[in-house]
Scaffold this motif. Structure first.
Motif, short mmCIF file in Angstrom:
data_model
loop_
_atom_site.label_atom_id
_atom_site.label_comp_id
_atom_site.label_asym_id
_atom_site.label_seq_id
_atom_site.Cartn_x
_atom_site.Cartn_y
_atom_site.Cartn_z
N TYR A 212 0.85 -1.17 0.00
CA TYR A 212 0.00 0.00 0.00
C TYR A 212 0.89 1.24 0.00
O TYR A 212 1.26 1.75 1.05
CB TYR A 212 -0.92 0.01 1.23
CG TYR A 212 -1.83 -1.19 1.29
CD1 TYR A 212 -3.04 -1.22 0.61
CD2 TYR A 212 -1.47 -2.32 2.04
CE1 TYR A 212 -3.87 -2.34 0.67
CE2 TYR A 212 -2.30 -3.43 2.10
CZ TYR A 212 -3.49 -3.44 1.41
OH TYR A 212 -4.30 -4.54 1.47
N PRO B 253 2.36 4.89 0.12
CA PRO B 253 1.83 6.10 0.76
C PRO B 253 1.31 7.09 -0.27
O PRO B 253 1.89 7.23 -1.35
CB PRO B 253 3.05 6.66 1.51
CG PRO B 253 4.24 6.10 0.80
CD PRO B 253 3.81 4.75 0.31
N GLU B 254 0.21 7.74 0.06
CA GLU B 254 -0.39 8.72 -0.86
C GLU B 254 0.33 10.06 -0.69
O GLU B 254 -0.24 11.03 -0.21
CB GLU B 254 -1.89 8.83 -0.60
CG GLU B 254 -2.65 7.55 -0.87
CD GLU B 254 -4.14 7.68 -0.63
OE1 GLU B 254 -4.63 8.82 -0.60
OE2 GLU B 254 -4.82 6.66 -0.47
N ASP B 255 1.57 10.11 -1.14
CA ASP B 255 2.37 11.32 -0.97
C ASP B 255 2.73 11.98 -2.29
O ASP B 255 3.59 12.85 -2.35
CB ASP B 255 3.66 10.98 -0.21
CG ASP B 255 4.47 9.87 -0.88
OD1 ASP B 255 4.08 9.46 -2.00
OD2 ASP B 255 5.47 9.43 -0.31
#
Length: 201
Positions: free
Chosen positions: A163, A165-167
């Motif tokens: 998963y 990171p939404e960065d």
């Protein structure tokens, strides 16, 4: 004087080793399970191996797409080695059509020693953004939790779940990779996804 004797001994040792036949490191059955290959065991003899197959994925729950996967297994002499042992490398690469929103998915396996775990390098890329890249070195692989996944009526064992990171560094939301099957599901942040529905093996 001792220094010169040591240097002379080293040169003789290296010369003797270089005259020995080349030995190739070998993938374990576990190493091979990360690559898309039609055998569970392999004795590598120095001849490059290319294996191709076609997988079928479901794109966004509606369209089936055929994707060619190419597995390449080869060896290389470590330039820092003083003995005739070649390290073994393998990769299984899929390149997707641009209309899918995905660019490629690749798994690379490196064995540079006779014991311990090989290094695994997971790479997935969507178009127009940086690729997701996760690498495991040696014993670190043992600390990764493997799970099960039920996908389109098939239960997959030994699944890595990533998963990112939404960065903003990647457009990938999740990745499921199953030993012996490869990438079984990849999903982007916008909901675009591909799921394995048929493997050619």
């Amino acid at each position: 004087m001792k220094k010169w004797i040591f240097i002379l001994f080293s040169l003789v040792f290296v010369a003797c080793e270089k005259n020995e036949p080349v030995r190739y490191r070998q993938f374990t059955s576990d190493d091979l399970s990360y690559l898309y290959f039609n055998k569970d065991t392999l004795t590598y003899t120095g001849v490059k191996i290319i294996y191709r197959d076609t997988l079928i994925y479901l794109l966004n729950d509606t369209d089936s797409i055929h994707v060619t996967i190419t597995t390449d297994i080869h060896s290389s002499l470590n330039p820092w080695s003083i003995i005739n042992i070649e390290d073994i490398y393998g990769s299984s690469l899929m390149v997707f059509g641009k209309n899918t929103g995905f660019e490629f998915a690749n798994i690379r396996v490196y064995r540079t020693g006779d014991s311990g775990n090989a290094t695994k390098d997971f790479q997935v890329s969507a178009y127009g953004i940086n690729a997701f890249n996760k690498q495991y070195f040696g014993a670190q692989t043992d600390t990764v939790h493997l799970d099960t996944v039920l996908l389109h009526g098939k239960l997959y064992q030994n699944v890595y779940k990533f998963y990112p990171p939404e960065d903003g560094k990647t457009d990938i939301r999740l990745i499921y990779f199953a030993k012996k099957y490869g990438y079984i599901k990849i999903e982007k942040l916008d909901g675009t996804k591909i799921e394995l529905i048929n493997n050619g093996k």
